[in-house]
Structures are given as C-alpha cells and as structure tokens.
Scaffold this active site. Sequence first.
Site, PDB file in Angstrom:
ATOM      1  CG  ASP A  62     -20.942 -32.866  32.559  1.00 21.09           C
ATOM      2  OD1 ASP A  62     -21.089 -34.100  32.739  1.00 21.09           O
ATOM      3  OD2 ASP A  62     -21.023 -32.337  31.439  1.00 21.09           O
ATOM      4  CG  ASN A 116     -31.511 -48.200  29.902  1.00 20.34           C
ATOM      5  OD1 ASN A 116     -31.318 -49.222  29.239  1.00 20.34           O
ATOM      6  ND2 ASN A 116     -31.412 -46.987  29.378  1.00 20.34           N
ATOM      7  CG  ASP A 132     -27.184 -44.293  29.739  1.00 25.18           C
ATOM      8  OD1 ASP A 132     -26.023 -44.586  29.398  1.00 25.18           O
ATOM      9  OD2 ASP A 132     -28.156 -45.059  29.591  1.00 25.18           O
ATOM     10  N   GLY A 136     -32.773 -39.050  38.953  1.00 23.77           N
ATOM     11  CA  GLY A 136     -33.290 -38.267  37.826  1.00 23.77           C
ATOM     12  C   GLY A 136     -34.533 -38.911  37.265  1.00 23.77           C
ATOM     13  CB  VAL A 137     -34.986 -40.886  34.149  1.00 21.96           C
ATOM     14  CG1 VAL A 137     -36.067 -41.724  33.491  1.00 21.96           C
ATOM     15  CG2 VAL A 137     -34.467 -39.841  33.160  1.00 21.96           C
TER      16      VAL A 137
HETATM   17  N1  AR6 Z   1     -23.262 -35.228  35.435  1.00 19.59           N
HETATM   18  C1  AR6 Z   1     -23.645 -35.481  36.718  1.00 19.59           C
HETATM   19  N2  AR6 Z   1     -24.920 -35.673  37.073  1.00 19.59           N
HETATM   20  C2  AR6 Z   1     -25.855 -35.593  36.113  1.00 19.59           C
HETATM   21  C3  AR6 Z   1     -25.551 -35.340  34.738  1.00 19.59           C
HETATM   22  C4  AR6 Z   1     -24.183 -35.145  34.428  1.00 19.59           C
HETATM   23  N3  AR6 Z   1     -23.785 -34.891  33.182  1.00 19.59           N
HETATM   24  N4  AR6 Z   1     -26.713 -35.335  34.042  1.00 19.59           N
HETATM   25  C5  AR6 Z   1     -27.714 -35.590  34.916  1.00 19.59           C
HETATM   26  N5  AR6 Z   1     -27.208 -35.733  36.168  1.00 19.59           N
HETATM   27  P1  AR6 Z   1     -30.411 -39.790  35.524  1.00 19.59           P
HETATM   28  P2  AR6 Z   1     -31.424 -42.244  36.808  1.00 19.59           P
HETATM   29  C6  AR6 Z   1     -27.899 -36.041  37.435  1.00 19.59           C
HETATM   30  O1  AR6 Z   1     -31.760 -39.478  35.001  1.00 19.59           O
HETATM   31  O2  AR6 Z   1     -32.376 -41.463  37.634  1.00 19.59           O
HETATM   32  C7  AR6 Z   1     -31.334 -42.627  31.626  1.00 19.59           C
HETATM   33  O3  AR6 Z   1     -32.184 -42.386  30.553  1.00 19.59           O
HETATM   34  C8  AR6 Z   1     -29.388 -35.846  37.493  1.00 19.59           C
HETATM   35  O4  AR6 Z   1     -29.694 -34.489  37.813  1.00 19.59           O
HETATM   36  O5  AR6 Z   1     -29.251 -39.610  34.631  1.00 19.59           O
HETATM   37  O6  AR6 Z   1     -30.613 -43.327  37.451  1.00 19.59           O
HETATM   38  C9  AR6 Z   1     -30.848 -44.063  31.683  1.00 19.59           C
HETATM   39  O7  AR6 Z   1     -30.668 -44.607  30.414  1.00 19.59           O
HETATM   40  C10 AR6 Z   1     -29.789 -36.809  38.590  1.00 19.59           C
HETATM   41  O8  AR6 Z   1     -29.601 -36.197  39.877  1.00 19.59           O
HETATM   42  O9  AR6 Z   1     -30.330 -41.333  36.038  1.00 19.59           O
HETATM   43  C11 AR6 Z   1     -31.950 -44.741  32.439  1.00 19.59           C
HETATM   44  O10 AR6 Z   1     -33.010 -45.088  31.577  1.00 19.59           O
HETATM   45  C12 AR6 Z   1     -28.777 -37.939  38.494  1.00 19.59           C
HETATM   46  O11 AR6 Z   1     -27.727 -37.436  37.658  1.00 19.59           O
HETATM   47  C13 AR6 Z   1     -32.417 -43.695  33.412  1.00 19.59           C
HETATM   48  O12 AR6 Z   1     -32.068 -42.441  32.828  1.00 19.59           O
HETATM   49  C14 AR6 Z   1     -29.309 -39.226  37.876  1.00 19.59           C
HETATM   50  O13 AR6 Z   1     -30.226 -38.925  36.839  1.00 19.59           O
HETATM   51  C15 AR6 Z   1     -31.692 -43.777  34.731  1.00 19.59           C
HETATM   52  O14 AR6 Z   1     -32.270 -42.856  35.623  1.00 19.59           O
END
Ligand code: AR6
Length: 170
Positions: free
Chosen positions: A11, A25, A35, A125-126
């Site tokens: 994490d 975002n 985030d 992720g998202v």
């Molecule tokens: N620590 C490390 N990695 C993580 C954690 C954590 N605590 N939580 C998730 N991941 P994402 P994006 C991983 O969705 O794709 C948000 O709503 C996750 O498994 O966090 O850049 C923002 O506000 C994935 O591999 O970011 C934006 O709207 C990676 O982190 C949007 O999501 C990134 O997932 C950004 O989307």
Amino acid sequence: MTTTLALVQGDITAQSVDALVNAANSSLLGGGGVDGAIHRKGGPEILEACRALRASHYGKGLATGQAVATTAGRLDARWVIHTVGPVYQGADSDPSLLASCYRESLRVADELGARTVAFPAISTGVYRWPMEDAARIAVETVRGVGSAVEEVRFVLFDQRAYDAFAACLR
Ligand code: AR6
C-alpha cells in the site's frame, strides 16, 4: 548521480518516503483507488491544499501528464505529488502522456529536494492502462530521466503488478 529503482508490493500510503505520487484526476479533489487511500489516510489538510491550488492555479483542472505537490498531511512523507494519468483508449492512447506523469513528478520532486519518491502504477486501475505496457513505460521513463532523486520506489498493489514491473527491471 544515478537513481536506484526499487520495487515493493503493498500500500503506497504505508510508505515512509520524502514524496508519494498520487494517481489523481484533473479536479484534484479526490477519487477512488490510490487517490482515495491517500486522502483518507493523509487527512483533510491534503484536500485543503488541493482546493487552494485549484483556486490559485488550476481553475480548469490539472492537465493530463502534469504534476503538482502539496503537503502529505498525516502520511509518513513530506509531500504528495499529484499527477493525472491518461485514460486508456486502446489504439488512440498516447503513451507519452503516461511517460510525462513520471517525468513531471520527478521534476517536481527535484524542485522540492526530495530524495526518496514512491510511485503507484499510474493509470492501471480506474484508467485501465494495460499493466505490462504501463510498467514498461514507467521503468523506461524513470531510467531515462536525469534526476537527483536517490530512490524511486514503485509500490505495486498486487502480485500481478509487481511481476509486471519486476519483468521490466530485469
Ligand atoms: N497503494 C498502491 N497501489 C494502489 C493502491 C494503494 N493504496 N490502491 C490502488 N492501487 P487507480 P488510475 C493500484 O485507480 O488508474 C481515482 O479515482 C491499483 O491496483 O488508483 O490512475 C482518481 O481520482 C492500480 O494498479 O489510478 C482518478 O479519477 C494503480 O494503483 C482515477 O482513479 C492505479 O489505480 C485514476 O485512475
């Protein structure tokens, strides 16, 4: 000086580093994934700082590929560097925007004097960027940037992400 690249599965909010990078975002007002975790654990000071930045500089939002720093609130870090990854759009995706997130975050880290910086796998992720491709872009970009940062730590949430980054580091 050369930057050391490290990999950790876990994490990002549990890391003790000078700066944590947030996969934000353009609104800078929080969201899910990394985030959400950063704002939850870091507390309201981070959101206050983001609101102030919006009011002073980013009324139209932070552009994709750009980065900006705030306090890290209650996290075990001095700064959070917020960057906005690109949403994956298949063949229409622009990898240079994802590379820019890493480059701009390190530029901000250098300005701050951060020596250790933790990155999540931005956009995977998202925003749905395929993990293997995102890992390659992340590692190649960080390797190619001349930065005073001593350690870049990629913090990967699950085994699949860890394995993808590990394959690029080999
Ligand atoms: N620590 C490390 N990695 C993580 C954690 C954590 N605590 N939580 C998730 N991941 P994402 P994006 C991983 O969705 O794709 C948000 O709503 C996750 O498994 O966090 O850049 C923002 O506000 C994935 O591999 O970011 C934006 O709207 C990676 O982190 C949007 O999501 C990134 O997932 C950004 O989307």
